[in-house]
Design a protein around this motif. Structure first.
Motif, short mmCIF file in Angstrom:
data_model
loop_
_atom_site.label_atom_id
_atom_site.label_comp_id
_atom_site.label_asym_id
_atom_site.label_seq_id
_atom_site.Cartn_x
_atom_site.Cartn_y
_atom_site.Cartn_z
N LEU A 196 8.81 0.51 -4.60
CA LEU A 196 7.53 -0.14 -4.79
C LEU A 196 6.45 0.95 -4.80
O LEU A 196 6.61 1.98 -4.14
CB LEU A 196 7.21 -1.13 -3.67
CG LEU A 196 7.95 -2.47 -3.62
CD1 LEU A 196 7.59 -3.18 -2.32
CD2 LEU A 196 7.59 -3.33 -4.80
N ASP B 149 2.01 1.54 -4.61
CA ASP B 149 0.76 0.82 -4.34
C ASP B 149 0.01 0.59 -5.64
O ASP B 149 0.25 1.24 -6.66
CB ASP B 149 -0.09 1.54 -3.29
CG ASP B 149 -0.60 2.90 -3.74
OD1 ASP B 149 -1.08 3.02 -4.88
OD2 ASP B 149 -0.54 3.85 -2.94
N ARG B 150 -0.89 -0.36 -5.61
CA ARG B 150 -1.60 -0.78 -6.82
C ARG B 150 -2.43 0.35 -7.41
O ARG B 150 -2.57 0.46 -8.62
CB ARG B 150 -2.47 -1.99 -6.51
CG ARG B 150 -3.20 -2.56 -7.73
CD ARG B 150 -4.09 -3.71 -7.32
NE ARG B 150 -3.31 -4.88 -6.97
CZ ARG B 150 -3.79 -5.92 -6.29
NH1 ARG B 150 -5.04 -5.89 -5.85
NH2 ARG B 150 -3.03 -6.97 -6.03
N ALA C 254 -0.15 2.48 -9.41
CA ALA C 254 0.23 1.75 -10.62
C ALA C 254 -0.87 1.78 -11.66
O ALA C 254 -0.62 1.97 -12.86
CB ALA C 254 0.59 0.31 -10.26
N ASP C 255 -2.12 1.61 -11.22
CA ASP C 255 -3.24 1.65 -12.16
C ASP C 255 -3.44 3.04 -12.74
O ASP C 255 -3.70 3.21 -13.94
CB ASP C 255 -4.52 1.19 -11.46
CG ASP C 255 -4.49 -0.29 -11.09
OD1 ASP C 255 -3.65 -1.01 -11.66
OD2 ASP C 255 -5.28 -0.71 -10.22
N ALA D 27 4.26 -0.72 -14.44
CA ALA D 27 4.52 -2.13 -14.14
C ALA D 27 5.97 -2.24 -13.68
O ALA D 27 6.77 -1.33 -13.90
CB ALA D 27 4.27 -3.00 -15.38
N VAL E 183 10.76 1.16 -10.74
CA VAL E 183 9.71 0.41 -10.06
C VAL E 183 10.07 -1.07 -10.08
O VAL E 183 10.17 -1.67 -11.15
CB VAL E 183 8.34 0.64 -10.74
CG1 VAL E 183 7.26 -0.19 -10.04
CG2 VAL E 183 7.97 2.11 -10.71
N ILE F 58 4.82 -4.00 -7.26
CA ILE F 58 3.54 -3.38 -6.90
C ILE F 58 3.12 -3.95 -5.55
O ILE F 58 3.23 -5.15 -5.30
CB ILE F 58 2.45 -3.68 -7.96
CG1 ILE F 58 2.97 -3.34 -9.37
CG2 ILE F 58 1.18 -2.90 -7.63
CD1 ILE F 58 3.34 -1.90 -9.57
N THR G 63 0.21 -3.83 -2.11
CA THR G 63 -1.14 -3.52 -1.64
C THR G 63 -1.09 -3.23 -0.15
O THR G 63 -0.18 -3.69 0.55
CB THR G 63 -2.11 -4.68 -1.89
OG1 THR G 63 -1.65 -5.85 -1.18
CG2 THR G 63 -2.22 -4.99 -3.37
N ASP H 82 -6.11 -1.84 -2.46
CA ASP H 82 -5.20 -1.29 -3.47
C ASP H 82 -4.29 -0.22 -2.91
O ASP H 82 -3.17 -0.03 -3.39
CB ASP H 82 -5.99 -0.71 -4.65
CG ASP H 82 -6.67 -1.79 -5.48
OD1 ASP H 82 -6.31 -2.97 -5.33
OD2 ASP H 82 -7.56 -1.45 -6.29
#
Length: 841
Positions: A152, A154-155, A158-159, A164, A182, A185, A187, A192
């Motif tokens: 996993l 963290d957001r 990912a951003d 994804a 992955v 995602i 938090t 985030d």
């Protein structure tokens, strides 16, 4: 009197617009700083409290020694490793409902061969905790990882990487590069990402192969409902070789750790905010001094028709309060709106600030508003009180707005303070006692008191030069400075503060950069150097050195690893080297002993005392403790903030702490190797995320690059402070011109052209700017030299004065002052002669 104050305010819209702008900018700067500070602390505090709300206690390793480290990591700590079976023992304690192992280590996300994320945020790997009450992370999308190779992220990661669930990536850990998919995602609670961290989460099954450890970093505990928490914590404390921290205490510790790395930013920002306020106060004082002086006859008439002293004083204060309130309100709005801009500017230096909405507290608004309005009223009250105390008959007489004579008592007081300041600085340097620097700071009030005398003397000394270079215009310009010494001195003070701040940081940055780079410049002999992608953190795959060594045109390769250890009760960086290969790549300059003896389990120390040779040094690591004989004393380390002060054999370090990533790799090319040999090494480094390649010259030049980046941020803040100072120059110049309209009209009447008039104004401001900038540079250079010499420590062994930059600062200050006076000079040159001579003086 209120109506009179309002009419006066609207009658002088231009000058009060400039004054209000200076106040608004100062308040906006202060407001943005306070809000940003509150946001960093508040956001981190709320996120951490929410994420760890279900954790009642934490069992962790005993902290060894005291925190240590240099400027890059002032809170470096070392904790004793827990036993592998600690979680089972915790679960067995009466009153514990649930306990889970938490492994924390290094993990850098790699996408398409490139690492993700830059700046000060750490790359962290954690195991995914199945218990939602104890897991600080929440699943936002996808599925939790269950098998080795699933992660996993963290957001925020990912951003940044555009990832994804389902995407295939790689993860670099201390055990090398690992392929991963992955699966989801996450938090950190509702945020985030965890504060100042980029997190990769993997299943428990991957811990042994990815982090190379069987013992957890900590154990998170949930106390059973109805159990006495105090008693449960007492039972947990009985566990051997472990430290138990209550949940609330652990949360506070994490909150402090999240914000402490950025506290130095708050100090710098608040320092500049204070400077901006001081400059604004100077502008306000100048404005109201000249405004009140211009209205002496009006005040005298008011007193003659029955107005009391307090009413005359009140009218000026009311006028100042109007300006202060309007400007402060504008500054508060701009400051709150400008927090994002300030955050972005700081981010340009590579410093990662906390994300999320700004937190505006009533306390911050109250502080900024009080400072803005209070500074305005106080600055106006001093000249208003002087005017109100003037007898009506004297006020009705025609007189200059300011006496030409310079108070001898004031000058004498300033000289006494200046002497004390110089003596304090000298004593501080001789005795190496920073307490005396407080006395050296008296140079600032000394300059305020001596300002009129300095300006008068400068005008007298510059008059012959001005006359020879600019003729009559130069003589008039120099005479104008001496005609209003107090006004000129207070105007100079604003510019003096700005140039002094520029000078102080220039000296600090040059000295620190020189100190950081000295070891590298003097010791580096390798042709190429591979460095970690993240400053002060080891991120180089250990396999890279072997791949580079296999290239045909590479003569030798050696790596430097580093780990945290406790030496003499303090956390220090311990370097692991090949004692036979490193000296051929980097000259540590041994002054006693032989580095080759490191292979037999010895240790080398950085210092200048050969008497330490033969002693024994105890180093406590997370997993073990070694007692090693000191077999060598070397004069230099490998350079940088976190350069090790102690060296052991690389095999000894790996045996003590486990496998380490490399911090640096030194490469020596074969004699006569073609240019494509460097390209071959570069190709391998490009395929190794977390590593950068530099030639010998580039590596030497890059030392201190973090300082240079932060210097860009400081320069930006100085530009804002200087802008406020230049507003003061423009405002004071406009007021001075308005005061001398009759004189200017006579000059025009006797033949002075508009061009000559503008030239006189520019020369006057140029002379004043030169005096102010010269004094600011000289004082800051002296004070900065003393402060760095006394407090620099090992990081700044010597003071370096950047004379070329200071010369540029002087030129820019004079040019900026002239530019600020251009508009007032142009305006007065366009006024008809008859209108100038007819204006009431």
């Amino acid at each position: 009197m209120v109506r009179s104050a309002v009419r006066s305010l609207f009658a002088s819209r231009g000058r009060f617009l400039l004054t209000g702008t200076a106040i608004a900018l100062s308040v906006a700067f202060l407001t943005a700083t306070l809000v940003l500070s509150d946001s960093m602390r508040g956001r981190a505090a709320s996120d951490i409290a929410e994420a760890l709300a279900g954790t009642n206690a934490v069992v962790q390793g005993v902290e060894l020694g005291e925190p240590g480290g240099g400027p890059g990591d002032p809170a470096r700590t070392v904790q004793r490793s827990l036993d592998p079976d600690i979680t089972e023992r915790v679960v067995a304690v009466d009153g514990v409902d649930e306990a889970v192992s938490q492994w924390v280590g290094f993990a850098k996300l790699v996408v398409n061969g490139s690492s993700v994320g830059t700046g000060t945020a750490s790359d962290v790997g954690r195991n995914w905790i199945a218990d939602p009450a104890l897991n600080p992370f929440r699943l936002a999308s996808g599925q939790p990882p269950t098998e080795v190779g699933e992660i996993l992220i963290d957001r925020s990661l990912a951003d940044d990487a555009g990832l994804a669930p389902g995407d295939v990536v790689q993860v670099l850990t201390t055990t090398g590069m690992h392929d991963a998919t992955v699966t989801g995602i996450a938090t950190f609670a509702s945020a985030d990402a965890a504060p100042l961290q980029r997190t990769v989460l993997f299943p428990d099954a991957a811990v042994s192969t990815w982090l190379d450890t069987a013992a957890p970093t900590e154990v998170l505990v949930d106390v059973a409902q109805g159990a006495d928490r105090t008693e449960v914590l007492s039972r947990l404390s009985a566990l051997s070789d472990a430290e138990v921290v209550a949940g609330p205490d652990y949360i506070r510790t994490m909150q402090d750790a999240a914000t402490s790395p950025l506290q130095f930013l708050n100090v710098f920002l608040l320092a500049f905010a204070v400077v901006a306020i001081l400059i604004g106060v100077t502008i306000i004082f100048n404005t109201f001094t000249l405004t009140v002086a211009r209205r002496r006859r009006e005040s005298g008439l008011l007193r003659a028709v029955g107005a009391e002293r307090r009413q005359v004083l009140g009218a000026v204060v009311i006028e100042a309060a109007f300006v202060g309130m309007i400007a402060t309100l504008a500054g508060l709005v701009c400051g709150v709106a400008g927090v994002g801009v300030l955050r972005w500017v700081v981010g340009l230096t590579g410093v990662s600030l906390l994300t999320g909405p700004s937190i505006v507290t009533p306390v911050s608004i109250a502080i900024a508003a009080t400072v803005g309005i209070g500074a305005t009223i106080l600055s106006a009250w001093i000249p208003a009180r002087r005017a109100a105390a003037t007898p009506p008959i004297e006020a009705l007489r025609e007189s200059a707005a300011e006496p030409r004579a310079v108070s001898r008592a004031r000058t004498a007081s300033g000289l006494v303070l200046a002497t004390a300041a110089i003596a304090g600085g000298a004593v501080a340097v001789v005795s190496s006692n920073p307490v005396w620097l407080a006395l050296a700071a008296a140079i600032v009030p000394a300059l305020v008191l001596c300002g009129p005398a300095i300006v008068t003397a400068a005008a007298r000394w510059s008059a012959p030069v001005a006359r020879r270079t600019a003729g009559v215009s130069g003589t008039i310009a120099a005479g104008n400075l001496a005609a209003s010494p107090r006004r000129s001195a207070s105007t100079a003070l604003a510019l003096m503060l700005g140039t002094a701040m520029v000078t102080m940081f220039a000296i600090f940055a040059s000295s620190l950069t020189s100190g950081v780079g000295t070891d590298v410049r003097e010791g580096l002999e390798a042709d190429l150097v591979v460095t970690s992608a993240t400053p002060d953190v080891s991120t180089i795959d250990p396999a890279l050195a072997g791949r580079i060594a296999a290239l045909p045109d590479v003569d030798a390769v050696t790596a430097l690893s580093a780990a945290e250890g406790i030496v003499a009760g303090k956390a220090e960086a311990i370097g692991g080297i090949d004692p036979t290969a490193l000296p051929t790549m980097f000259d540590l300059d041994p002054i006693a002993g032989d580095l080759a003896d490191l292979s037999s389990g010895g240790v080398a120390v950085v210092g200048d005392d050969p008497a330490r040779l033969g002693g024994t040094l105890e180093i406590e690591f997370e997993r073990s403790t070694i007692e090693a004989p000191i077999v060598a004393v070397v004069a230099r380390s490998t350079g940088g903030f976190e350069a090790p002060l102690y060296f052991v054999d690389a095999a000894t370090l790996d045996a003590s702490v486990g496998r380490q990533l490399d911090a640096q790799v030194f490469v020596d090319l074969a004699d006569g190797a073609a240019a494509d040999a460097e390209q071959d090494v570069s190709a391998l480094v490009r395929d190794a995320p977390g590593a950068f390649l530099a030639t010998q010259e580039e590596h030497v030049a890059s030392r201190g690059s973090e300082i240079a980046a932060f210097g860009n941020f400081i320069d930006g803040m100085l530009i804002l402070a200087s802008l406020i100072a230049l507003l003061g120059v423009a405002n004071t110049t406009a007021l001075a011109i308005n005061e001398r309209t009759g004189e200017i009209g006579l000059l025009r009447a006797v033949g002075a052209s508009r061009r000559a008039l503008r030239r006189i104004v520019r020369l006057e401001v140029a002379l004043l700017s030169f005096v102010a900038a010269s004094i600011g540079i000289a004082v800051a250079a002296g004070f900065g030299w003393a402060m760095i010499d006394v407090t620099g420590g090992a990081e700044i062994p010597s003071v370096v004065i950047p004379w070329p930059r200071l010369a540029v600062t002087l030129v820019v200050a004079v040019a900026a002052g002239v530019a600020a006076a251009a508009w007032p000079a142009f305006r007065v040159s366009r006024v008809p002669v008859l209108e100038l001579v007819s204006r009431d003086r």
